[in-house]
Write a protein that holds these residues in place. Structure first.
Motif, mmCIF file in Angstrom:
data_model
loop_
_atom_site.group_PDB
_atom_site.id
_atom_site.type_symbol
_atom_site.label_atom_id
_atom_site.label_comp_id
_atom_site.label_asym_id
_atom_site.label_seq_id
_atom_site.Cartn_x
_atom_site.Cartn_y
_atom_site.Cartn_z
ATOM 1 N N LEU A 1 8.131 15.253 -16.102
ATOM 2 C CA LEU A 1 7.074 14.369 -16.574
ATOM 3 C C LEU A 1 6.811 13.263 -15.569
ATOM 4 N N THR A 2 7.858 12.724 -15.006
ATOM 5 C CA THR A 2 7.688 11.653 -14.024
ATOM 6 C C THR A 2 6.992 12.174 -12.781
ATOM 7 N N GLU A 3 7.376 13.347 -12.326
ATOM 8 C CA GLU A 3 6.724 13.937 -11.164
ATOM 9 C C GLU A 3 5.238 14.136 -11.449
ATOM 10 N N LYS A 4 4.916 14.620 -12.624
ATOM 11 C CA LYS A 4 3.524 14.818 -13.016
ATOM 12 C C LYS A 4 2.777 13.482 -13.045
ATOM 13 N N GLN A 5 3.437 12.462 -13.583
ATOM 14 C CA GLN A 5 2.806 11.142 -13.644
ATOM 15 C C GLN A 5 2.560 10.583 -12.247
ATOM 16 N N LEU A 6 3.509 10.757 -11.346
ATOM 17 C CA LEU A 6 3.326 10.273 -9.978
ATOM 18 C C LEU A 6 2.169 10.977 -9.293
ATOM 19 N N ILE A 7 2.045 12.260 -9.522
ATOM 20 C CA ILE A 7 0.934 13.018 -8.934
ATOM 21 C C ILE A 7 -0.396 12.529 -9.503
ATOM 22 N N GLU A 8 -0.414 12.204 -10.787
ATOM 23 C CA GLU A 8 -1.643 11.727 -11.422
ATOM 24 C C GLU A 8 -2.097 10.368 -10.900
ATOM 25 N N ILE A 9 -1.163 9.484 -10.553
ATOM 26 C CA ILE A 9 -1.568 8.156 -10.088
ATOM 27 C C ILE A 9 -1.769 8.100 -8.577
ATOM 28 N N MET A 10 -1.483 9.185 -7.872
ATOM 29 C CA MET A 10 -1.607 9.192 -6.425
ATOM 30 C C MET A 10 -2.977 8.728 -5.921
ATOM 31 N N TYR B 1 12.807 3.029 -14.256
ATOM 32 C CA TYR B 1 11.494 2.910 -14.895
ATOM 33 C C TYR B 1 11.597 3.256 -16.370
ATOM 34 N N GLU B 2 11.081 2.372 -17.184
ATOM 35 C CA GLU B 2 11.005 2.627 -18.618
ATOM 36 C C GLU B 2 9.545 2.896 -18.950
ATOM 37 N N ASP B 3 9.270 4.045 -19.506
ATOM 38 C CA ASP B 3 7.893 4.467 -19.767
ATOM 39 C C ASP B 3 7.264 3.616 -20.860
ATOM 40 N N ARG B 4 6.592 2.590 -20.438
ATOM 41 C CA ARG B 4 5.872 1.711 -21.359
ATOM 42 C C ARG B 4 4.379 1.698 -21.058
ATOM 43 N N GLY B 5 3.936 2.641 -20.254
ATOM 44 C CA GLY B 5 2.520 2.729 -19.934
ATOM 45 C C GLY B 5 2.093 1.862 -18.764
ATOM 46 N N PHE B 6 3.054 1.345 -17.997
ATOM 47 C CA PHE B 6 2.734 0.469 -16.886
ATOM 48 C C PHE B 6 3.027 1.124 -15.544
ATOM 49 N N LEU B 7 2.834 2.413 -15.451
ATOM 50 C CA LEU B 7 3.178 3.135 -14.231
ATOM 51 C C LEU B 7 2.312 2.679 -13.055
ATOM 52 N N LYS B 8 1.020 2.476 -13.276
ATOM 53 C CA LYS B 8 0.142 2.019 -12.187
ATOM 54 C C LYS B 8 0.559 0.632 -11.700
ATOM 55 N N SER B 9 0.893 -0.243 -12.626
ATOM 56 C CA SER B 9 1.332 -1.590 -12.239
ATOM 57 C C SER B 9 2.612 -1.525 -11.417
ATOM 58 N N TRP B 10 3.526 -0.684 -11.843
ATOM 59 C CA TRP B 10 4.773 -0.515 -11.107
ATOM 60 C C TRP B 10 4.488 0.030 -9.708
ATOM 61 N N ALA B 11 3.565 0.978 -9.612
ATOM 62 C CA ALA B 11 3.212 1.570 -8.319
ATOM 63 C C ALA B 11 2.587 0.530 -7.390
ATOM 64 N N ILE B 12 1.664 -0.256 -7.901
ATOM 65 C CA ILE B 12 0.995 -1.275 -7.086
ATOM 66 C C ILE B 12 1.991 -2.339 -6.635
ATOM 67 N N THR B 13 2.872 -2.758 -7.535
ATOM 68 C CA THR B 13 3.878 -3.753 -7.178
ATOM 69 C C THR B 13 4.819 -3.207 -6.110
ATOM 70 N N THR B 14 5.238 -1.968 -6.278
ATOM 71 C CA THR B 14 6.114 -1.327 -5.292
ATOM 72 C C THR B 14 5.418 -1.255 -3.943
ATOM 73 N N MET B 15 4.158 -0.828 -3.938
ATOM 74 C CA MET B 15 3.405 -0.701 -2.698
ATOM 75 C C MET B 15 3.226 -2.055 -2.026
ATOM 76 N N ARG B 16 2.878 -3.056 -2.804
ATOM 77 C CA ARG B 16 2.682 -4.393 -2.243
ATOM 78 C C ARG B 16 3.977 -4.888 -1.597
ATOM 79 N N ASN B 17 5.097 -4.678 -2.271
ATOM 80 C CA ASN B 17 6.379 -5.118 -1.723
ATOM 81 C C ASN B 17 6.736 -4.379 -0.436
#
Length: 92
Positions: free
Chosen positions: A11-20, A52-68
């Motif tokens: 599921l996580t792999e699928k989610q990462l592919i979706e937000i790419m 990561y705790e699935d709370r629906g904030f995957l995009k926010s986590w991705a953007i924060t990770t990228m910014r850092n």
């Protein structure tokens, strides 16, 4: 690895592919090396997926990770643990 962990990882792999596309678009705004930044972001997120705790904030986590990651690439460690800013040509 148990069945539950395998399902969660799929599921996580699928989610990462979706937000790419979203993180790639954001990376293009930060640097010309957006492919590298996107790849490093996905790699770091995958490596830290257990935190990561699935709370629906995957995009926010991705953007924060990228910014850092991007900000870290702009800084170079100095003497005594200080930091000095390094401006790269490929940075907007």
């Amino acid at each position: 690895m148990g069945l539950r962990e395998r399902i969660w990882n799929m599921l996580t792999e699928k989610q990462l592919i979706e937000i790419m596309p979203y993180i790639k678009k954001y990376a293009k705004k930060l640097t010309r090396n957006y492919e590298d930044l996107t790849q490093e972001t996905l790699l770091r997120m995958w490596s830290n997926r257990a935190s990561y705790e699935d709370r629906g904030f995957l995009k926010s986590w991705a953007i924060t990770t990228m910014r850092n990651i991007h900000l870290s690439s702009l800084y170079e460690g100095g003497n005594g643990g200080g930091r000095k800013k390094i401006f790269k040509q490929d940075t907007i």
